[in-house]
Each structure stands twice: as structure tokens, then as C-alpha cells.
Design a protein around this motif. Structure first.
Motif, mmCIF file in Angstrom:
data_model
loop_
_atom_site.group_PDB
_atom_site.id
_atom_site.type_symbol
_atom_site.label_atom_id
_atom_site.label_comp_id
_atom_site.label_asym_id
_atom_site.label_seq_id
_atom_site.Cartn_x
_atom_site.Cartn_y
_atom_site.Cartn_z
ATOM 1 N N ARG A 164 0.827 -1.220 0.000
ATOM 2 C CA ARG A 164 0.000 0.000 0.000
ATOM 3 C C ARG A 164 0.860 1.268 0.000
ATOM 4 O O ARG A 164 0.373 2.352 -0.294
ATOM 5 C CB ARG A 164 -0.922 0.012 1.219
ATOM 6 N N GLN A 165 2.159 1.102 0.342
ATOM 7 C CA GLN A 165 3.035 2.285 0.359
ATOM 8 C C GLN A 165 3.492 2.673 -1.037
ATOM 9 O O GLN A 165 4.063 3.738 -1.222
ATOM 10 C CB GLN A 165 4.301 1.994 1.169
ATOM 11 N N LEU A 166 3.289 1.767 -2.013
ATOM 12 C CA LEU A 166 3.970 1.948 -3.293
ATOM 13 C C LEU A 166 3.144 2.671 -4.357
ATOM 14 O O LEU A 166 3.683 3.073 -5.383
ATOM 15 C CB LEU A 166 4.437 0.578 -3.827
ATOM 16 N N GLY A 167 1.851 2.818 -4.134
ATOM 17 C CA GLY A 167 1.021 3.532 -5.114
ATOM 18 C C GLY A 167 0.804 2.700 -6.367
ATOM 19 O O GLY A 167 1.350 1.606 -6.508
ATOM 20 N N PRO A 168 0.005 3.244 -7.311
ATOM 21 C CA PRO A 168 -0.296 2.489 -8.533
ATOM 22 C C PRO A 168 0.930 2.347 -9.450
ATOM 23 O O PRO A 168 1.734 3.276 -9.550
ATOM 24 C CB PRO A 168 -1.367 3.342 -9.222
ATOM 25 N N ILE A 169 1.027 1.176 -10.120
ATOM 26 C CA ILE A 169 2.177 0.900 -10.985
ATOM 27 C C ILE A 169 2.309 1.953 -12.088
ATOM 28 O O ILE A 169 3.412 2.383 -12.418
ATOM 29 C CB ILE A 169 2.044 -0.516 -11.610
#
Ligand code: FAD
Ligand code: NAP
Length: 453
Positions: free
Chosen positions: A229-234
Motif C-alpha cells: 500500500r506504500q507503493l502507489g499504482p504501478i
């Protein structure tokens, strides 16, 4: 000590890390004027952070020292160890003896966070931990309590990855490296199985380099845990520059990996700042604040505290938030930036004085960055020397050695360093290790002294 041959000019370089050696090599390569270089070093050993910073499990990176050793073999070069400029000898004394002085002293201090509890036992700068495990004699007497379960590492740079990796690597693997013996022994008794690495900004702003991020799992054998959830959308990654985009690829792999494999883990958390370090006589927890990221509108981003708090238990807290330069007596210094103020390497307000490496640019950049930095400074020196009439101020290198031995009777020359180097390698050979480091001032100086008895 063999004397270098005759030269047109003489330059003193202060500090024998990468910047010092690259500066020396660039000066020695000049066809005209022919320059003699004396390289001063406060330690009885050369190579700066290549010996005392680069992690022991990165032997390939340390092999750059072979290039520095070739420079040291030049007939117009001398290495003068165990001489601290500003303490054993002064800037003015150097300026009286050389046509130019180049400070390449690096950034030996650490940045502080300025939060409550930062001085509690169990909290330290990564600089101290790194110096300790690398056998730097200034850090030999330190002790780290590793009989705890969780360590928190503050910062999202490569130094944070280095210390997280060393804390998590099985000691038997480290035993094949040149890690200092006292550190290896302490790590064998370590109970740390959970390392939490926190960054105040997001994953796209981390200053990790991708190979170092990738090897975190390979070299440690530990699980690397990242909350997806920390990484954001690809799709957002496509707009990022090359480095952060590749970091995100690696982080996404960590975020989706199966985590049942290991009894140790390294967790990477972003948008998290340390707020307070707590404990009665020793760290027992750290208060973390959650941040949000704001765009400053000028291509930069900033972490802003949301006010959300979490208390995490921890027995060791290491801050890897950067290094800091320190002044040399009499040399202009910009205390805010932690560098010697300069223009193209020429010290502002100085007298035939120059800088290269971290003390010129600040504490960022890999070893190779200092090569270009030194070349730029040498161009400035050459232009200035061309405008200075007359022969060298010091036609006689012998007089310098006589003066130095009066000021520092324990001067360590290249032969002294060769004795240290040989003793360390000899000790390492039967163990299959590159070397076993001598790590106290007494051991180092006593070994250097053996060449003169
Ligand atoms: P330094 O390497 O710090 O050298 C400065 C030298 O000056 C030292 O030998 C010091 O003892 C001497 N000195 C200081 N004051 C005086 C004085 N008053 N008189 C005489 N001598 C003095 N880069 C990579 O490419 N790969 C890596 O794996 C890597 N790992 C790193 C790990 C750590 C923990 C750190 C902090 C950095 C790492 N780097 C790595 C970056 C690299 O080490 C630096 O870019 C480089 O060492 C900076 O060179 P420098 O010569 O400016 O400073
Ligand atoms: P760095 O890359 O500048 O990283 C420092 C980190 O500390 C950043 O994440 C920074 O966050 C954070 N930070 C600074 N102040 C903070 C604060 N008050 N609170 C919380 N976080 C804070 O420095 P470094 O890790 O010391 O490395 C120094 C240089 O050596 C780098 O160029 C590095 O690449 C190099 N190095 C290379 C290797 C390698 O190649 N293997 C290994 C080690 C070091 P912000 O970004 O938000 O400021």
C-alpha cells in the motif's frame, strides 16, 4: 623514506581517501609543470572511506585501492601518514612549504536529528557503527548492545542499507570478509532478527541505488518486507526518472514476495519520521510520526507531519541521515553547509588553497564521483600555477621530512603502511579472508614501526 625526484612545483594534498588519491593522480599526470605531491593523512592507513566506510561484504568496490596503490608508486609521490593537519601541523606551515594545498578531508562527522532521546545509550550514528565494524581505530572502543530483538535504522540512503544488511547477515558469511574481529564477535552474539528501516519521504524519493536495494535480500538471506500500500499504482512509476523507477520495481517484488522463508526480516517503511527515542537508561522504544508528501512546485518534495503517532519497541536505533564536514583550523568553513566554500575547487578567502571530494561538494556521491571532482579542481590549480611566477617554494623534499619528523616522530610512511598491509593480509590468508584488520592506534603504530627497527 626514498625521496621523490626533482619537480617544478610541489603540492600538498591533505586526506588520502578517493578524492586525495584522484587529485594526486591528476597532478602527477601533468606533463608541464612537473608536480611533486605529498599526500598527508591523519590515520596510519590510507584510502579513507574505501577502508573505513565501504561495507566489508563489498570486496569488489574496495578493489579500487589497487589503483590508489599504483599512484602511490609514482616517483614524485610521497604518502605521509599519522599527521593531522590542523593538529600536528598547521595550514600556515603547509602554505610556507608548498605552491598549493588541496584539502580532501571528507566529511568525518555525522548529522543529528535534534529529537528527544537521541543521546540515550542504544542510539548511535551509523557513522559510529560503520567505523566500528570496519576497524577504524577512532571507533574501536565503542560497544553496541546487540542482545535486543529489533533495530531501527533511520534514513533512506545507501548507508542505511549497509547497516541494515550488516545487522541481518549471518555472521558466518561475514567471517569471510575483512570485517573487524571485534565486530564479528559481537555480531555472532547478536539477537537482532528484525530491522526496521524508515524514510521520511516516499519510496520514489529514497536515495538508495538499485543494485544495493536489490542485494538486500540476496546478501542477507532475510525476508525484505514492504507493505504494497506504500507503493502507489504501478502506472505512476512510468513518469519517474530511471533510478527511482528501478527502485520501485525492486520494492514491488519485495512487496509481493512470499515471507515465510527466513527467521530474520528487514522491513522498509516510508513516509515515517522519528519523533522521540524513549527508554530509562537505554533505548526501549521509538515514537514514529506519519508523514504526507507535498510537492514544492519546483521539482522537489517535502515530508510533512500528519500528527499521527505510533510507538515501536526497539533496543537499537541507528541514524543514517548523512555525514557532515568539520573545519580545519584557519581554513574558511561554511558551517551551515558543512563544506569549505569554494569556486571550481578554489577556496573562497583562501591563499593557494583548494578542495576536492566530500569537503568540496558535501557528503554525497560514490567513489567514482570524486574522480571528476578532483579533475575539475586540478584544472583550477593548473590555471593558477601558470599565473604564479617562479620555481617551487620547496626544492628540497628532505627538509620537509626533517621538519615533519620533529613535529610527528611517529610519522608513518609508505613502508610503514606496507608493513601494516602485509601483517593484515598474512593474518587473513590462513582463514581465507582478504585481511584481518589491525584496529587500535597502538597495534597500527607498533606494526608500522617494525620497518625502522
Ligand atoms: P574520505 O573517503 O572520507 O577521505 C578523507 C580522508 O581524509 C580520510 O582518510 C581521513 O582520515 C583524512 N583526513 C580527514 N581530516 C584530516 C586532516 N585534518 N589531516 C589529514 N587527513 C585528514 N561509494 C561507493 O562507490 N561504493 C560504496 O560501496 C560506498 N560505500 C560507502 C559506505 C559508507 C558508510 C560511506 C559513508 C560512503 C560510501 N561510499 C561508497 C561513498 C565514498 O566512500 C565517498 O564518495 C568517498 O569516500 C569520499 O571521498 P573523500 O576522499 O572526499 O573522503
Ligand atoms: P544520503 O544518500 O544523502 O541519504 C541520507 C538519508 O537521510 C536520506 O534518505 C535523507 O532523507 C535522510 N535524512 C536526512 N535528514 C533526515 C532527518 N532529519 N530525518 C529523517 N531522515 C533524514 O546519504 P548516505 O546514506 O549517508 O550516503 C552518502 C553517500 O555515500 C551517498 O551518495 C551514497 O550513495 C554513498 N554510498 C554508496 C554506497 C554504495 O554504492 N554501495 C554505500 C554507502 C554510501 P531526504 O532524502 O528526505 O533528505
Amino acid at each position: 623514506m626514498p625521496n621523490p625526484c626533482v619537480a617544478d612545483r610541489a603540492v600538498a594534498v591533505v586526506g588520502s581517501g578517493p578524492a586525495g588519491f584522484y587529485t594526486a593522480a591528476a597532478l602527477l599526470a601533468l606533463p608541464d609543470p612537473l608536480i611533486r605531491v605529498d599526500l598527508y593523512e591523519r590515520l596510519p592507513t590510507p584510502w579513507g572511506l574505501v577502508r573505513a566506510g565501504v561495507a566489508p561484504d563489498h570486496p569488489k568496490i574496495k578493489s579500487i585501492s589497487a589503483q590508489f596503490t599504483r599512484t602511490a608508486g609514482h616517483e614524485r609521490f610521497r604518502w605521509l601518514g599519522n599527521v593531522e593537519v590542523g593538529i600536528d601541523i598547521t595550514r600556515e606551515e603547509l602554505l610556507a612549504r608548498y605552491d598549493a594545498v588541496v584539502y580532501c578531508v571528507g566529511s568525518p562527522a555525522d548529522r543529528v536529528l535534534g529529537i528527544p532521546g537521541e543521546d540515550l545509550p542504544g542510539t548511535a550514528a551509523a557513522r559510529d557503527f560503520v567505523g566500528w565494524y570496519n576497524g577504524h581505530p577512532d571507533f574501536r572502543a565503542l560497544t553496541f548492545d546487540l542482545a535486543v530483538r529489533r533495530a531501527v535504522v533511520i534514513g533512506n540512503g545507501n548507508v542505511a542499507l549497509d547497516v541494515a544488511r550488516i545487522l541481518s547477515t549471518p555472521p558466518d558469511r561475514l567471517a569471510a570478509t575483512d570485517i573487524a574481529d571485534h565486530a564479528l564477535e559481537a555480531l555472532r552474539g547478536s539477537r537482532i532478527d528484525d530491522v526496521l528501516v524508515i524514510g521520511r519521504r516516499g519510496p520514489a524519493q529514497a536515495s538508495f541505488t538499485t543494485p544495493e536495494l536489490r542485494e538486500l535480500a540476496d546478501l542477507t538471506g532475510a525476508d525484505v518486507v514492504v507493505d504494497p500500500r506504500q507503493l502507489g499504482p504501478i502506472g505512476d512509476d512510468e513518469h519517474l526518472p530511471h533510478g527511482p523507477r528501478h527502485n520501485l520495481e525492486v520494492l514491488r517484488r519485495y512487496a509481493t514476495a512470499d515471507h515465510a522463508s527466513s527467521d530474520r526480516r528487514i522491513t522498509l517503511r516510508f513516509l515515517t519520521s522519528p519523533v522521540e527515542i524513549r527508554g530509562e537508561g537505554h533505548v526501549d522504544s521509538i515514537v514514529l510520526g506519519r508523514n504526507t508528501l507535498i510537492d514544492n512546485g519546483d521539482g522537489t518534495t517535502q515530508a510533512v507531519d500528519t500528527g499521527e503517532r505510533e510507538v515501536v519497541s526497539a533496543g537499537l536505533v541507528l541514524r543514517a541521515v548523512g555525514y557532515r564536514g568539520v573545519p580545519i583550523l584557519g581554513v574558511p568553513f561554511d558551517a551551515r553547509a558543512g563544506i569549505v566554500p569554494n569556486r571550481d575547487g578554489r577556496v573562497e578567502g583562501g591563499d593557494r588553497e583548494y578542495v576536492a571530494g566530500w569537503i568540496k561538494r558535501g557528503p554525497t556521491g560514490i567513489i567514482g564521483t570524486n574522480g571528476q571532482c578532483a579533475a575539475d579542481t586540478v584544472r583550477t590549480i593548473v590555471a593558477d600555477l601558470a599565473a604564479q611566477p617562479g620555481p617551487s617554494r620547496t626544492p628540497d623534499p628532505d627538509s620537509i621530512e626533517t621538519w615533519l619528523r620533529q613535529r610527528q616522530p611517529e610519522l608513518v610512511d609508505l613502508e610503514g603502511w606496507a608493513a601494516i598491509d602485509a601483517a593484515e593480509r598474512r593474518a587473513g590468508e590462513p582463514l581465507g579472508r582478504p585481511r584481518v584488520k589491525l584496529s587500535t592506534w597502538d597495534e597500527l603504530l607498533a606494526t608500522a614501526r617494525t620497518v625502522h627497527v
